[in-house]
Each structure stands twice: as structure tokens, then as C-alpha cells.
Design a protein around this motif. Structure first.
Motif, PDB file in Angstrom:
ATOM      1  N   VAL A  41       0.836  -1.199   0.000  1.00  0.00           N
ATOM      2  CA  VAL A  41       0.000   0.000   0.000  1.00  0.00           C
ATOM      3  C   VAL A  41       0.875   1.254   0.000  1.00  0.00           C
ATOM      4  O   VAL A  41       0.621   2.212  -0.734  1.00  0.00           O
ATOM      5  CB  VAL A  41      -0.980  -0.022   1.194  1.00  0.00           C
ATOM      6  N   GLN A  42       1.927   1.227   0.792  1.00  0.00           N
ATOM      7  CA  GLN A  42       2.845   2.363   0.853  1.00  0.00           C
ATOM      8  C   GLN A  42       3.542   2.576  -0.497  1.00  0.00           C
ATOM      9  O   GLN A  42       3.678   3.702  -0.966  1.00  0.00           O
ATOM     10  CB  GLN A  42       3.870   2.115   1.952  1.00  0.00           C
ATOM     11  N   ARG A  43       3.968   1.503  -1.114  1.00  0.00           N
ATOM     12  CA  ARG A  43       4.653   1.613  -2.407  1.00  0.00           C
ATOM     13  C   ARG A  43       3.729   2.181  -3.482  1.00  0.00           C
ATOM     14  O   ARG A  43       4.126   3.047  -4.269  1.00  0.00           O
ATOM     15  CB  ARG A  43       5.183   0.254  -2.859  1.00  0.00           C
ATOM     16  N   VAL A  44       2.478   1.714  -3.518  1.00  0.00           N
ATOM     17  CA  VAL A  44       1.541   2.210  -4.525  1.00  0.00           C
ATOM     18  C   VAL A  44       1.264   3.694  -4.323  1.00  0.00           C
ATOM     19  O   VAL A  44       1.237   4.464  -5.283  1.00  0.00           O
ATOM     20  CB  VAL A  44       0.236   1.374  -4.534  1.00  0.00           C
ATOM     21  N   ALA A  45       1.076   4.121  -3.071  1.00  0.00           N
ATOM     22  CA  ALA A  45       0.863   5.544  -2.795  1.00  0.00           C
ATOM     23  C   ALA A  45       2.072   6.359  -3.260  1.00  0.00           C
ATOM     24  O   ALA A  45       1.914   7.419  -3.889  1.00  0.00           O
ATOM     25  CB  ALA A  45       0.609   5.766  -1.308  1.00  0.00           C
ATOM     26  N   CYS A  46       3.268   5.868  -2.974  1.00  0.00           N
ATOM     27  CA  CYS A  46       4.505   6.534  -3.392  1.00  0.00           C
ATOM     28  C   CYS A  46       4.610   6.572  -4.916  1.00  0.00           C
ATOM     29  O   CYS A  46       4.936   7.612  -5.499  1.00  0.00           O
ATOM     30  CB  CYS A  46       5.701   5.812  -2.777  1.00  0.00           C
ATOM     31  N   ASP A  47       4.305   5.447  -5.568  1.00  0.00           N
ATOM     32  CA  ASP A  47       4.362   5.391  -7.036  1.00  0.00           C
ATOM     33  C   ASP A  47       3.412   6.402  -7.667  1.00  0.00           C
ATOM     34  O   ASP A  47       3.753   7.064  -8.652  1.00  0.00           O
ATOM     35  CB  ASP A  47       4.020   3.990  -7.541  1.00  0.00           C
ATOM     36  N   LYS A  48       2.210   6.536  -7.095  1.00  0.00           N
ATOM     37  CA  LYS A  48       1.244   7.499  -7.632  1.00  0.00           C
ATOM     38  C   LYS A  48       1.771   8.921  -7.497  1.00  0.00           C
ATOM     39  O   LYS A  48       1.668   9.725  -8.445  1.00  0.00           O
ATOM     40  CB  LYS A  48      -0.093   7.363  -6.909  1.00  0.00           C
ATOM     41  N   ALA A  49       2.321   9.251  -6.332  1.00  0.00           N
ATOM     42  CA  ALA A  49       2.852  10.600  -6.127  1.00  0.00           C
ATOM     43  C   ALA A  49       4.023  10.871  -7.073  1.00  0.00           C
ATOM     44  O   ALA A  49       4.103  11.944  -7.674  1.00  0.00           O
ATOM     45  CB  ALA A  49       3.278  10.784  -4.667  1.00  0.00           C
ATOM     46  N   LYS A  50       4.919   9.916  -7.211  1.00  0.00           N
ATOM     47  CA  LYS A  50       6.076  10.099  -8.094  1.00  0.00           C
ATOM     48  C   LYS A  50       5.660  10.202  -9.562  1.00  0.00           C
ATOM     49  O   LYS A  50       6.208  11.005 -10.313  1.00  0.00           O
ATOM     50  CB  LYS A  50       7.082   8.966  -7.896  1.00  0.00           C
ATOM     51  N   GLU A  51       4.702   9.377  -9.954  1.00  0.00           N
ATOM     52  CA  GLU A  51       4.207   9.426 -11.332  1.00  0.00           C
ATOM     53  C   GLU A  51       3.554  10.782 -11.606  1.00  0.00           C
ATOM     54  O   GLU A  51       3.757  11.384 -12.660  1.00  0.00           O
ATOM     55  CB  GLU A  51       3.200   8.303 -11.573  1.00  0.00           C
ATOM     56  N   GLY A  52       2.764  11.259 -10.639  1.00  0.00           N
ATOM     57  CA  GLY A  52       2.141  12.569 -10.787  1.00  0.00           C
ATOM     58  C   GLY A  52       3.174  13.677 -10.885  1.00  0.00           C
ATOM     59  O   GLY A  52       3.065  14.576 -11.728  1.00  0.00           O
ATOM     60  N   PHE A  53       4.195  13.621 -10.044  1.00  0.00           N
ATOM     61  CA  PHE A  53       5.248  14.639 -10.060  1.00  0.00           C
ATOM     62  C   PHE A  53       5.995  14.612 -11.399  1.00  0.00           C
ATOM     63  O   PHE A  53       6.268  15.659 -11.985  1.00  0.00           O
ATOM     64  CB  PHE A  53       6.211  14.424  -8.899  1.00  0.00           C
ATOM     65  N   ALA A  54       6.290  13.415 -11.888  1.00  0.00           N
ATOM     66  CA  ALA A  54       7.014  13.274 -13.160  1.00  0.00           C
ATOM     67  C   ALA A  54       6.188  13.793 -14.338  1.00  0.00           C
ATOM     68  O   ALA A  54       6.753  14.213 -15.355  1.00  0.00           O
ATOM     69  CB  ALA A  54       7.397  11.811 -13.388  1.00  0.00           C
TER      70      ALA A  54
END
Length: 192
Positions: free
Chosen positions: A43-56
């Protein structure tokens, strides 16, 4: 500028309750648990991936002052992660497994900025009443279980299935407000 990397109307509503101004980003992140990955790490990884993808996805000049929020929420029972049901049979099967039992709802929120990132995890316990087939069938027929982790919505008719909640109501909905507000304050965003 704050961005929410989610199309979830529940997350938009919850984030709006904090009184912050934000824009929504549409991100597409694969949500699949890796072999051996704990539910919390997933769950933590998916939340992080979403934030990073959005930032990118932001143009270079927008990144300088941007903070992107990603979140994920999953229902966990006996070590199994219940995602969103794929069809009526899947929704009914999830509800049958949750019937009369206490499960965890793990909700993670992650912020990514130009020079830092941070996240938090919120774990709540939810106990379902014992559900008969007629109750499960009627709830599935309502359509509410679809698009919801664990096939229920605590903020809707699904509340009638729940005997007990220990933890964060907003976390079970999809965005733990206490943890989110604390992270935003740490990033310099003022909440109401």
C-alpha cells in the motif's frame, strides 16, 4: 501548488475538507503486489508510485513549487489484499469472507516535492456483522461495491454492514485526514 494524483471522488472530497487548494492529476500506476511484499509495504509503495508518477508528469517549471499527493487504500484479511471487485461474483465472495470478521484497512498517503518526499500509513480495524446471502446479494445489486477496495463503502450503504470501527473513518474511505494534514503541514501547506 498541491496536486492530487488520484481520480477518486472520495479522495477529492476528503482533501477538500482540509481547506487546501489543489488540482487533480490523472496517473496510471500498476497496482499489483510483488511476491513476498507485505500488505503494508504494498500500500505504501503504490501511494509513493502514484505521487512520483504525478510529479514526473508535471512540466519542469511547475515542479519547482509543486507537491504531489498520492494515496492508496486496501482491505486486508488473513494476509490477503482485497482490491476492487472485478464483477458481482468477486464482490459477493469478498463480502462473504469479510462477514462476521475483523479485517484491517491500510491507507497510505505520500507526498513528493522537488527536493523531498515523505509518507505515512494508517491502519484501521473494521468488524463486519454476520451477513446472510440476501444482504450480500442486495448490497452487490446496489452497485456500491464496485470501484471500492474490499467491495464496500463505509460512507454509503456499506456502513450498515459494519459493527465496529477502530481507527480512522477517513482512512477507511481512502484518505486518512489526520496523517494527510500532518504531512501537508510538514511540507509547508497550511490546512484549515
Amino acid at each position: 501548488m498541491l496536486y492530487l494524483a488520484s481520480q477518486s471522488p472520495r479522495r477529492r472530497d476528503l482533501l477538500g475538507q482540509l481547506g487546501v487548494v489543489f488540482s487533480v492529476l490523472d496517473v496510471d500506476v500498476v497496482e499489483q503486489r510483488a511476491i513476498g511484499e507485505s500488505p503494508t509495504d504494498y500500500v505504501q509503495r503504490v501511494a509513493c508510485d502514484k505521487a512520483k508518477e504525478g510529479f514526473a508528469s508535471l512540466d519542469g517549471y511547475k515542479r519547482t513549487a509543486a507537491v504531489v499527493l498520492g494515496a492508496d487504500t486496501e482491505v486486508v484479511l488473513d494476509g490477503d489484499v482485497f482490491g476492487k471487485p472485478s464483477d458481482t461474483a468477486d464482490a459477493a465472495a469478498m463480502l462473504r469472507r469479510l462477514s462476521g470478521r475483523t479485517h484491517e484497512v491500510i491507507s497510505a498517503v505520500w507526498l513528493v516535492g522537488d527536493d523531498r518526499e515523505a509518507g505515512e500509513v494508517c491502519v484501521s480495524k473494521v468488524r463486519f456483522a454476520t451477513l446472510d446471502d440476501a444482504t450480500i446479494d442486495a448490497y452487490v445489486a446496489s452497485g456500491e461495491p464496485f470501484g471500492k477496495a474490499g467491495a464496500y463503502a463505509i460512507q454509503g450503504r456499506g456502513a450498515t454492514l459494519i459493527e465496529y470501527l477502530e481507527g480512522s473513518y477517513s482512512g477507511v474511505m481512502g484518505l486518512p485526514l489526520f496523517e494527510t494534514a500532518r504531512l501537508l503541514r510538514n511540507f509547508g501547506a497550511h490546512t484549515a
